[in-house]
Every structure is written in C-alpha cells, then in structure tokens.
Enzyme design. Structure first.
Site, PDB file in Angstrom:
ATOM      1  N   GLY A 113       2.482  -5.378   8.409  1.00  0.00           N
ATOM      2  CA  GLY A 113       2.483  -6.595   8.852  1.00  0.00           C
ATOM      3  C   GLY A 113       1.768  -7.355   8.068  1.00  0.00           C
ATOM      4  N   ASP A 130       4.247 -11.528  17.377  1.00  0.00           N
ATOM      5  CA  ASP A 130       3.287 -10.822  16.613  1.00  0.00           C
ATOM      6  C   ASP A 130       1.880 -10.288  17.224  1.00  0.00           C
ATOM      7  OD1 ASP A 130       2.474 -10.407  13.089  1.00  0.00           O
ATOM      8  OD2 ASP A 130       1.798  -9.274  14.747  1.00  0.00           O
TER       9      ASP A 130
END
Length: 352
Positions: free
Chosen positions: A34, A162
């Site tokens: 990420g 996210d």
C-alpha cells in the site's frame, strides 16, 4: 533465512526487501502493498492464528511522513479501531494485535512493523465471484454503517477506500483518497474542510454497486468523476457554492452548465424503493445535509437489523499529540517509545 538480527528475531528476504521479525511469527508470505508499506501473511505461533504483518516504508524520511505515521500508529494503539471486511462477509471493529521493531536502541531505530488479524478476502473479491442476495446486502451495509457510526463518534473520519488512510477529523484535510470512484464530491476538488459524511458518500457508492453489480461513478479522472456525479445529483445550488471555502472550486462549479437532479427511481428502476430512498439521502452534494451514519442506521431499509443498543459509540479519540510541533527525530522518539511500551491487552497504558 534464519540469520538472527537480534535475540528472538530472524531475518529473511521478501520481494527484495529485508524483514526482521520475531520468531513468534513464521511462514511469511507476501500478500500486497500500500501507500505506506508491504503486507505479509504469517502464522502466530503463540495463538496459532493467521495474521497480517505490515512493514512500514521509510517512516522517518521527512517531517510530514514521520508525523503522519505517528498519527497512524497512535490512532490504532489508542482507539484500537481498525475496520475490515472479513471473509464471511461483515465489518467488524478489531484491535492492533502487536507492533514491534528489531531496533531496540533509539539511535538505530529505522523501521517498525504492525500486526493485525489476517483477512483472506474483501468485499471486492466476494462480489467478483458471486452476486450477493438482497438479505446479505442489507446485512453487510448495516454492519458497515454500524462501524462508521462507531468511529465517527470518536471523531475519526475513516475514508473507507483505504483503511490505512483512516485519520482523526481535523480542520485541514487533504484531497487524497486512493480510489477515485468512491470519492465524495467535496474531496475531489477540496470544496471545503470535509466531515464524517464523506464516508457516508463512499458507503452509498458501495451500496449501489452491491445492488446493481456496477460501479456507480466510474470516472476516468477527477473532472470526469465530478461530471458523472452531477449527471445524477445535478449541479450545486447557490447555498452550497457559497459554503465552498475554495474560490477556485467556486469559480469552476459556477462555470459548469446547470443540470437538474435526476429522479433516483428512474435511474434505479429495478431497485427496492427503500434502498433508493436511502441512496438519495446519502448522495446529497451538501455534506451538511447528507445523512449521517447514525441516521442511516435507523432508515427503514435496515429495519431488520437496526438495534440502537448494539450500535455503540466510542470513547473520544485523544488527539493532543497532533498539536505538537516537533522535529523528525522527536517524532521518531515518540514512535519508538510507543512501540517499546505497547501492551496489546491494555493499549491505554502505552506511553504516548
């Protein structure tokens, strides 16, 4: 493999990156990456459970990065809030299981790792494999709103797309959200300092997608995203334009060709009326008039699951550290202290 970086740890290479982890965790397998780090699955030999370990990228490369990661760690340690969609199909609030560093001495402290429960699949994976039933959709969405109500009550804006971007609500918010299709309009062009209902917009996009099987606003870029939104919602009215704190946003919106809001029942002719009504209340351009997560929970669409006693609130998030003006080394010291004093059984006793 089996090269000890310090007593109780071992070293291994994963995708050309060196990992130093406690012997407690083994069978590491890369599962993704990420904005802030790489994630591996592992087996916790103490609990025999599968976990996810995230190694943070260069946490002290800049002042902004160091402060942001301090907040990221502080948020999870203090509030023990991290929301995930588990394999069987519901959202739950879980805690940070562990946080560690192989660098026990502050002078050598360069990286750290966070351990969380492992989640095999997310909602996107599930939807790609099978069409969700109406009852499952209602249940999933109820759990999502219940989780949002919980974290919003702590003063935390989650930014659904996210979960690594979850942060405490503050006066200055950036316009960055990982997945464009689910962005609220006030985020796209920084119309104003956004609030908790930014998550409600994203949740509505998820609900529409679960029901129809298609992305609601699949914009190719930010301009196209806003155009797709306004084809449904219409262009902002005068009162909303006046509330926009960005003069550039005001000028841009005022220059758009006027569009009227579409009839949601005509746009979603095959959707249950209660679902359409809920979407309409959650997809309002004005974040001040948009439904909150708490209001959404009491909507008739969720009546089969709504239970105010189980829809609990969180303790307020302690954001006192946010006002600190520190150098990178001082943020580094705070993070190191937080890690060294971390107690997974009682996170409130950690140092920060």
């Amino acid at each position: 493999m089996n090269i000890h970086s310090k007593p109780g740890f071992y070293r291994l290479e994963i995708q050309k990156t060196t990992w130093d982890v406690p012997v407690r965790y083994d069978s590491l397998r890369p599962v993704g990456s990420g904005a802030y780090g790489t994630v591996c699955s592992a087996i916790d030999q103490k609990t025999k459970e599968k976990v996810a370990i995230k190694k943070l990228y260069r946490p002290f490369q800049s002042l902004i990065h160091a402060k942001r990661l301090t907040g990221k760690l502080h948020l999870r340690v203090r509030s023990c809030v991290y929301m995930l969609l588990v394999f069987c199909g519901f959202f739950k609030v879980i805690s940070l299981l562990d946080v560690f560093t192989p660098d026990s001495v502050l002078e050598k402290f360069q990286t750290f790792y966070m351990v969380m429960p492992f989640v095999a699949q997310d909602l996107g994976h599930i939807m790609k494999k099978k069409r969700l039933t109406d009852r499952i959709i209602v249940y999933l969405f109820y759990q999502l709103l219940r989780g949002l109500k919980y974290i919003h009550s702590a003063g935390i804006i989650h930014r659904i797309l996210d979960f690594g971007l979850a942060r405490q609500a503050e006066s200055e918010m950036t316009g960055y959200v990982v997945t464009r299709w689910y962005r609220a309009p006030e985020v796209i062009f920084n119309w104003m300092h956004y609030k908790e209902t930014v998550d409600v917009w994203s949740a509505a996009c998820i609900l529409a997608e679960m029901i129809t099987g298609h992305v609601l606003f699949p914009g190719h870029d930010s301009i196209d995203q806003l155009k797709k939104i306004m084809r449904l919602t219409g262009t902002p009215d005068f009162s909303l334009v006046q509330k926009m704190q960005s003069k550039d946003a005001q000028s841009y919106v005022q220059g758009l060709p006027p569009q009227r809001k579409k009839n949601f029942r005509e746009v979603f002719p095959n959707m249950e009326e209660k679902a359409v009504d809920l979407l309409e209340g959650m997809l309002l351009l004005d974040p001040d008039t948009r439904l909150t997560a708490k209001q959404g929970l009491s909507h008739p669409f969720l009546a089969d699951y709504h239970d105010s006693e189980s829809e609990t609130d969180s303790e307020p998030y302690d954001d006192s550290f946010e006002s600190l003006e520190l150098a990178v080394g001082e943020w580094k010291s705070l993070i190191h202290m937080e890690i060294m004093t971390f107690d997974p059984n009682n996170p409130s006793k950690t140092a920060m």
